[in-house]
Design an enzyme around this catalytic site. Structure first.
Site, short mmCIF file in Angstrom:
data_model
loop_
_atom_site.label_atom_id
_atom_site.label_comp_id
_atom_site.label_asym_id
_atom_site.label_seq_id
_atom_site.Cartn_x
_atom_site.Cartn_y
_atom_site.Cartn_z
N ASN A 10 0.86 -1.18 0.00
CA ASN A 10 0.00 0.00 0.00
C ASN A 10 0.89 1.23 0.00
O ASN A 10 1.50 1.55 1.00
CB ASN A 10 -0.90 -0.03 1.25
CG ASN A 10 -1.74 1.22 1.38
OD1 ASN A 10 -1.82 2.05 0.46
ND2 ASN A 10 -2.38 1.38 2.54
N TRP A 11 0.95 1.89 -1.13
CA TRP A 11 1.83 3.06 -1.27
C TRP A 11 1.26 4.31 -0.60
O TRP A 11 1.94 5.32 -0.50
CB TRP A 11 2.12 3.34 -2.75
CG TRP A 11 3.16 2.44 -3.35
CD1 TRP A 11 3.57 1.23 -2.88
CD2 TRP A 11 3.94 2.71 -4.53
NE1 TRP A 11 4.54 0.71 -3.70
CE2 TRP A 11 4.79 1.61 -4.72
CE3 TRP A 11 3.98 3.76 -5.44
CZ2 TRP A 11 5.69 1.52 -5.78
CZ3 TRP A 11 4.87 3.68 -6.51
CH2 TRP A 11 5.72 2.57 -6.67
N LYS A 12 -0.03 4.26 -0.23
CA LYS A 12 -0.68 5.42 0.40
C LYS A 12 -0.49 6.65 -0.51
O LYS A 12 -0.47 6.50 -1.73
CB LYS A 12 -0.14 5.63 1.81
CG LYS A 12 -0.21 4.34 2.63
CD LYS A 12 0.07 4.52 4.10
CE LYS A 12 -0.04 3.19 4.81
NZ LYS A 12 0.14 3.29 6.27
N HIS A 96 -9.40 1.55 5.22
CA HIS A 96 -8.10 1.67 5.89
C HIS A 96 -8.26 2.64 7.07
O HIS A 96 -9.03 3.61 6.97
CB HIS A 96 -7.05 2.18 4.91
CG HIS A 96 -5.66 2.09 5.45
ND1 HIS A 96 -5.18 2.99 6.37
CD2 HIS A 96 -4.68 1.19 5.24
CE1 HIS A 96 -3.94 2.65 6.71
NE2 HIS A 96 -3.62 1.56 6.03
N GLU A 98 -6.55 4.98 8.05
CA GLU A 98 -6.27 6.39 7.70
C GLU A 98 -7.50 7.03 7.04
O GLU A 98 -7.76 8.22 7.22
CB GLU A 98 -5.02 6.46 6.80
CG GLU A 98 -3.77 6.17 7.63
CD GLU A 98 -2.63 5.51 6.87
OE1 GLU A 98 -2.65 5.51 5.62
OE2 GLU A 98 -1.73 4.98 7.55
N GLU A 166 -5.16 -4.58 10.68
CA GLU A 166 -4.10 -3.59 10.87
C GLU A 166 -4.33 -2.85 12.19
O GLU A 166 -5.10 -1.87 12.22
CB GLU A 166 -4.10 -2.58 9.72
CG GLU A 166 -3.82 -3.21 8.38
CD GLU A 166 -3.20 -2.21 7.40
OE1 GLU A 166 -2.15 -2.53 6.83
OE2 GLU A 166 -3.76 -1.11 7.24
N GLY A 172 3.10 2.24 10.88
CA GLY A 172 4.13 3.27 10.77
C GLY A 172 4.88 3.56 12.06
O GLY A 172 5.59 4.56 12.15
N SER A 212 3.72 -2.15 10.25
CA SER A 212 5.17 -2.26 10.45
C SER A 212 5.76 -3.61 10.02
O SER A 212 6.69 -4.12 10.64
CB SER A 212 5.53 -1.96 11.91
OG SER A 212 5.22 -0.61 12.23
N GLY A 233 2.97 -1.06 4.24
CA GLY A 233 3.03 0.36 3.90
C GLY A 233 4.45 0.76 3.55
O GLY A 233 4.94 0.52 2.44
N GLY A 234 5.15 1.37 4.49
CA GLY A 234 6.47 1.94 4.26
C GLY A 234 7.44 1.02 3.53
O GLY A 234 8.13 1.45 2.59
P1 13P Z 1 3.33 0.41 7.60
O1 13P Z 1 3.78 -0.89 6.99
O2 13P Z 1 4.06 1.61 7.09
O3 13P Z 1 3.27 0.31 9.10
O4 13P Z 1 1.81 0.65 7.11
C1 13P Z 1 0.89 -0.38 7.25
C2 13P Z 1 -0.34 -0.02 6.52
O5 13P Z 1 -1.08 0.86 6.93
C3 13P Z 1 -0.61 -0.73 5.26
O6 13P Z 1 -1.91 -0.48 4.81
#
Ligand code: 13P
Length: 252
Positions: A10-12, A96, A98, A166, A172, A212, A233-234
């Site tokens: 997920n590149w957000k 999600h 967010e 999640e 993050g 994470s 994510g990251g």
């Molecule tokens: P991180 O891997 O950066 O913690 O993000 C997880 C996430 O929200 C994937 O959708």
């Protein structure tokens, strides 16, 4: 069991055209057969969906990060599931945390979007997760049960449905639940799906862990029976890390 692991990036709100070089690196690794046994998926921002779809081989999936619940209409700035499907998405991440916090998305809203996704032949990846305060108050399973019940529509089919657990406090932050905690939650979620849709259905749904996930910790999550992949994510922003995680996936 037979659920193939899904390794989803997920590149957000990250990714300009310059980052298509990471997509090309993923495509090159797949061409060399270095992607591991799981199914790979990348979810770039909507602006890059068609470019990403064009650059990846068919076996790598592409996902949008949200969709509107209507097919078209007067909704300035929104994108429908049909539009995202046409732009090359095959999956869509919904609910999600967010989006639940930035855009106050409710379970009802997420369910309506999931219905729209199914209508448009997009596979929904429905996210659930508790906050740190809810965890501290030992409300994790209550919160997750409510989110799952409210966000998954009756029309869901097991092959097309993906659930992502999640925990918000793990996103993050570098903090992660233990593999035992994840096993308990994923078992709970699968059981909850079984109570509503039956065991045969629940046993076919993929349940991902997210929060994470890194090359250094992915293997411990993939070792859990009820973990059917990761939402990353990251660490998905660099092809090298994303592929390193993918190579830790187990054959099933
Ligand atoms: P991180 O891997 O950066 O913690 O993000 C997880 C996430 O929200 C994937 O959708």
């Amino acid at each position: 069991m037979g659920r193939r692991l899904l390794i989803a990036g997920n590149w957000k709100m990250n990714g300009m055209r310059a980052e298509l070089a990471e997509i090309d690196a993923i495509a090159a690794a797949v061409a060399r057969g270095e992607e591991g046994p799981g199914e790979l998926l990348v979810s770039p921002p909507a602006t890059l969906l068609s470019a990403v779809r064009d650059r990846l081989p068919n076996e790598v999936r592409v996902a949008a990060q949200t969709c509107h619940h209507n097919a078209k209409g007067a909704h300035t700035g929104d994108l429908s599931a049909e539009m995202l499907r046409e732009a090359g998405a095959e999956y869509v991440i919904l609910g999600h945390s967010e989006r639940r916090s930035d855009h106050r998305e409710s379970d009802d809203h997420v369910r309506a979007c999931a219905q729209a996704a199914i209508r448009a032949d997009l596979q929904p990846i429905i996210c659930v997760g508790e906050s740190e305060a809810e965890r501290d108050a030992k409300e994790t399973l209550t919160v997750l049960g409510r989110q799952l019940d409210g966000s998954v529509p009756d029309e869901a089919t097991p092959e097309a449905l993906v659930i992502a657990y999640e925990p918000i406090w793990a996103i993050g932050t570098g903090k992660t639940p233990t593999a035992d905690d994840v096993a308990e939650v994923h078992g709970f979620l699968r059981n909850r799906l079984a109570l509503r849709f039956g065991h045969a259905f629940a046993s076919r749904v993929r349940i991902l862990y997210g929060g994470s996930v890194k090359p250094s910790n992915a293997a411990e999550f993939f070792a859990v029976d009820d973990v059917d992949g990761a939402l990353i994510g990251g660490a998905s922003l660099k092809a090298e890390d994303f592929l390193a995680i993918a190579r830790l996936a187990r054959e099933r």
